[in-house]
Design an enzyme around this catalytic site. Structure first.
Site, PDB file in Angstrom:
ATOM      1  N   SER A 141       0.803  -1.226   0.000  1.00 40.24           N
ATOM      2  CA  SER A 141       0.000   0.000   0.000  1.00 40.24           C
ATOM      3  C   SER A 141       0.836   1.277   0.000  1.00 40.24           C
ATOM      4  O   SER A 141       1.977   1.296   0.471  1.00 40.24           O
ATOM      5  CB  SER A 141      -0.905   0.024   1.231  1.00 40.24           C
TER       6      SER A 141
ATOM      7  N   SER B  88      -7.046   0.077  -1.628  1.00 39.61           N
ATOM      8  CA  SER B  88      -7.837  -0.955  -2.325  1.00 39.61           C
ATOM      9  C   SER B  88      -7.422  -1.063  -3.789  1.00 39.61           C
ATOM     10  O   SER B  88      -7.375  -2.154  -4.360  1.00 39.61           O
ATOM     11  CB  SER B  88      -9.326  -0.614  -2.238  1.00 39.61           C
TER      12      SER B  88
ATOM     13  N   GLU C 184      -5.467  -6.333   4.420  1.00 36.80           N
ATOM     14  CA  GLU C 184      -5.421  -7.485   3.491  1.00 36.80           C
ATOM     15  C   GLU C 184      -6.707  -7.595   2.653  1.00 36.80           C
ATOM     16  O   GLU C 184      -7.188  -8.678   2.345  1.00 36.80           O
ATOM     17  CB  GLU C 184      -5.071  -8.761   4.261  1.00 36.80           C
TER      18      GLU C 184
HETATM   19  N1  CAA Z   1      -3.737 -14.565  -7.874  1.00 31.63           N
HETATM   20  C1  CAA Z   1      -3.025 -14.407  -9.020  1.00 31.63           C
HETATM   21  N2  CAA Z   1      -3.347 -13.481  -9.949  1.00 31.63           N
HETATM   22  C2  CAA Z   1      -4.392 -12.681  -9.710  1.00 31.63           C
HETATM   23  C3  CAA Z   1      -5.163 -12.780  -8.543  1.00 31.63           C
HETATM   24  C4  CAA Z   1      -4.801 -13.782  -7.598  1.00 31.63           C
HETATM   25  N3  CAA Z   1      -5.502 -13.955  -6.469  1.00 31.63           N
HETATM   26  N4  CAA Z   1      -6.137 -11.859  -8.563  1.00 31.63           N
HETATM   27  C5  CAA Z   1      -6.003 -11.175  -9.723  1.00 31.63           C
HETATM   28  N5  CAA Z   1      -4.955 -11.678 -10.415  1.00 31.63           N
HETATM   29  C6  CAA Z   1      -4.489 -11.258 -11.749  1.00 31.63           C
HETATM   30  C7  CAA Z   1      -5.656 -11.216 -12.726  1.00 31.63           C
HETATM   31  O1  CAA Z   1      -5.888 -12.492 -13.287  1.00 31.63           O
HETATM   32  C8  CAA Z   1      -5.169 -10.214 -13.754  1.00 31.63           C
HETATM   33  O2  CAA Z   1      -4.276 -10.877 -14.621  1.00 31.63           O
HETATM   34  P1  CAA Z   1      -4.221 -10.579 -16.241  1.00 31.63           P
HETATM   35  O3  CAA Z   1      -3.555  -9.277 -16.397  1.00 31.63           O
HETATM   36  O4  CAA Z   1      -3.399 -11.718 -16.770  1.00 31.63           O
HETATM   37  O5  CAA Z   1      -5.628 -10.579 -16.714  1.00 31.63           O
HETATM   38  C9  CAA Z   1      -4.364  -9.240 -12.931  1.00 31.63           C
HETATM   39  O6  CAA Z   1      -4.029  -9.913 -11.697  1.00 31.63           O
HETATM   40  C10 CAA Z   1      -5.151  -7.987 -12.592  1.00 31.63           C
HETATM   41  O7  CAA Z   1      -6.308  -8.382 -11.919  1.00 31.63           O
HETATM   42  P2  CAA Z   1      -7.596  -7.444 -11.821  1.00 31.63           P
HETATM   43  O8  CAA Z   1      -7.937  -6.934 -13.182  1.00 31.63           O
HETATM   44  O9  CAA Z   1      -8.638  -8.200 -11.080  1.00 31.63           O
HETATM   45  O10 CAA Z   1      -7.001  -6.214 -10.952  1.00 31.63           O
HETATM   46  P3  CAA Z   1      -7.700  -4.948 -10.345  1.00 31.63           P
HETATM   47  O11 CAA Z   1      -6.771  -3.792 -10.508  1.00 31.63           O
HETATM   48  O12 CAA Z   1      -9.111  -4.813 -10.859  1.00 31.63           O
HETATM   49  O13 CAA Z   1      -7.745  -5.258  -8.768  1.00 31.63           O
HETATM   50  C11 CAA Z   1      -8.556  -6.130  -6.699  1.00 31.63           C
HETATM   51  C12 CAA Z   1      -8.384  -6.316  -8.221  1.00 31.63           C
HETATM   52  C13 CAA Z   1      -9.190  -7.419  -6.249  1.00 31.63           C
HETATM   53  C14 CAA Z   1      -9.473  -4.985  -6.357  1.00 31.63           C
HETATM   54  C15 CAA Z   1      -7.159  -5.930  -6.062  1.00 31.63           C
HETATM   55  O14 CAA Z   1      -6.614  -4.683  -6.391  1.00 31.63           O
HETATM   56  C16 CAA Z   1      -7.180  -6.053  -4.550  1.00 31.63           C
HETATM   57  O15 CAA Z   1      -7.191  -7.164  -4.011  1.00 31.63           O
HETATM   58  N6  CAA Z   1      -7.159  -4.903  -3.858  1.00 31.63           N
HETATM   59  C17 CAA Z   1      -6.994  -4.911  -2.406  1.00 31.63           C
HETATM   60  C18 CAA Z   1      -5.556  -4.781  -2.054  1.00 31.63           C
HETATM   61  C19 CAA Z   1      -5.301  -5.253  -0.670  1.00 31.63           C
HETATM   62  O16 CAA Z   1      -5.782  -6.290  -0.239  1.00 31.63           O
HETATM   63  N7  CAA Z   1      -4.466  -4.522   0.017  1.00 31.63           N
HETATM   64  C20 CAA Z   1      -4.056  -4.909   1.313  1.00 31.63           C
HETATM   65  C21 CAA Z   1      -2.717  -4.347   1.558  1.00 31.63           C
HETATM   66  S1  CAA Z   1      -1.602  -5.469   2.234  1.00 31.63           S
HETATM   67  C22 CAA Z   1      -1.840  -5.412   3.889  1.00 31.63           C
HETATM   68  O17 CAA Z   1      -2.854  -5.028   4.387  1.00 31.63           O
HETATM   69  C23 CAA Z   1      -0.686  -5.982   4.568  1.00 31.63           C
HETATM   70  C24 CAA Z   1      -0.452  -5.661   5.946  1.00 31.63           C
HETATM   71  O18 CAA Z   1       0.266  -4.758   6.276  1.00 31.63           O
HETATM   72  C25 CAA Z   1      -0.986  -6.568   6.976  1.00 31.63           C
END
Ligand code: CAA
Length: 380
Positions: free
Chosen positions: A126, A132, A363
């Site tokens: 992040s 997000s 997460e």
């Molecule tokens: N595994 C592998 N690949 C994945 C995947 C997964 N679980 N999810 C998506 N992908 C791939 C997709 O297949 C896509 O691949 P292609 O380019 O080949 O088509 C690529 O990734 C892009 O995927 P999206 O188009 O779905 O991406 P998006 O920009 O629309 O985002 C989202 C999707 C689900 C909203 C994602 O951005 C997300 O999960 N956001 C939340 C982020 C998050 O959880 N942040 C937490 C921060 S970490 C934290 O909190 C740690 C800490 O300190 C404790």
């Protein structure tokens, strides 16, 4: 189908429960108040093998399975959710990431020590402008001979101030969005890397959360995890594991709050009898116990699927979608059952209520889990 825990899982639960009650419970309130990192306790957890629970022994881990790992996080969080966070970040976000995506050389150099508790890992995705929308991150990675140069500021890095190593997500060019993202292992002592502001948080206060500032930080190319541009998929894949882990943390928080409420309801006498004799209180306790069980089943299913090497991304998000709000509902009701006492820092339920909130945020927020689940449903 078998709903019983194995002998090994029961033993893990008993070992961690005893550890948490003996080593965490006495200082939990004070550490929360002072935002004090549990150094000694984390060191002991490393010696017990709990900093790399599901990592094979040959890479420094305990060689247990994903369900054992969920039990570890649940039991630690039942007493001190912040320790659940620190252990979860090291196990899942750092060690599992390296185990799945690291080269043999990277595993020997970084996984072996960190899975055995000789060092602490953090994961940094992040930034101020990308929470997000993870693909919007802007910290730059620029190739320079046999090194990369990193510039930018990361935010909300759990364990960041105490970590010895980080997996950092950076971009070759922000315009490429997810296709430009790289994952790279950075050592804490690298020149140009500064620990920024330590956040003052609502909950999980003994786990530190910081900013990381990269000012021309040179990192060997050998530290890249996966290939250039593969970082986003690595980040998402690691977060699938992280979401099982945070579900387990949510169950632990809920269980801790529930047990405190049940005990209090049996002891607290009003209108001449213990309050557990009143249906209003019984209804709350029945709902709390049922919700915790439902969350546990969803979480263990996701862990089981992972263990079977089946797809579990949707199920991990389903578990987190249910468990995180559930922990908030349960902790809130635990405070309600305690009445005025529940609002005081002398009782643990106040802390559980504050700790529960983060499970709906980090997460992947609850709203993001719905997006992930819906994406899977569209493709089924
Ligand atoms: N595994 C592998 N690949 C994945 C995947 C997964 N679980 N999810 C998506 N992908 C791939 C997709 O297949 C896509 O691949 P292609 O380019 O080949 O088509 C690529 O990734 C892009 O995927 P999206 O188009 O779905 O991406 P998006 O920009 O629309 O985002 C989202 C999707 C689900 C909203 C994602 O951005 C997300 O999960 N956001 C939340 C982020 C998050 O959880 N942040 C937490 C921060 S970490 C934290 O909190 C740690 C800490 O300190 C404790």
């Amino acid at each position: 189908m078998d709903f019983e825990l194995s002998e090994e899982h029961r033993l893990v639960r008993q070992t961690v429960r005893e550890f948490a009650e003996k080593e965490l419970a006495p200082g939990v309130q004070e550490r929360d108040e002072k935002q004090e990192f549990p150094y000694e306790q984390i060191k002991k957890l490393g010696e017990l093998g709990f900093m790399g629970v599901a990592i094979p022994e040959k890479y420094g881990g305990a060689g247990l399975d994903s369900i054992a790992y969920a039990i570890v996080i649940e039991e630690l969080s039942r007493v001190e959710a912040a320790v659940g966070t620190i252990v979860s970040v090291n196990n899942t976000l750092f060690c599992e990431g390296l185990y799945k995506f690291g080269t043999e050389e990277q595993k020997q150099k970084y996984l072996v020590p960190l899975a055995s508790g000789k060092g602490l890992g953090a994961y940094s995705l992040s930034e101020a402008g990308s929470g997000s929308d993870a693909a919007a991150l802007k910290t730059l990675i620029t190739p320079d001979g046999d090194h990369y140069v990193l510039n930018g500021t990361k935010m909300w890095v759990s364990s960041g101030g105490n970590a010895t190593h980080y997996i950092i997500f950076v971009t070759l060019n922000p315009e490429l969005r997810h296709k430009g993202i790289c994952a790279i292992i950075v050592e804490r002592e690298t020149e140009g890397l500064k620990i920024g502001k330590k956040e003052n948080k609502l909950g999980i206060r003994s786990s530190d959360t910081v900013e990381l500032i990269f000012d021309n930080v040179r990192v060997p190319k050998a530290n890249l995890l996966g290939g250039e541009g593969e970082g986003f998929k690595i980040a998402m894949n690691i977060l699938d594991d992280g979401r099982v882990s945070i579900s387990a943390q949510s169950i632990g928080i809920a269980q801790g709050a529930f047990e405190a409420a049940l005990k209090y309801a049996k002891e607290r006498v009003q209108f001449g009898k213990p309050i557990i004799e009143y249906q209003a209180i019984q209804n709350k306790l029945a709902d709390m116990a049922t919700e915790i069980d439902a969350g546990r089943l969803l979480t263990y299913r996701a862990a089981y699927l992972r263990e079977q090497k089946k797809s579990y991304s949707k199920e991990a998000s389903m578990a987190k979608l249910f468990c995180a709000p559930m922990a908030n509902r349960v902790a809130n009701q635990a405070v309600q059952i305690h009445g005025g006492y529940g609002y005081l820092k002398d009782f643990s339920v106040e802390r559980f209520m504050r700790d529960a909130k983060i499970t709906e945020i980090y997460e992947g927020t609850t709203e993001i889990q719905r997006i992930v689940i819906a994406k899977h449903l569209k493709n089924e």
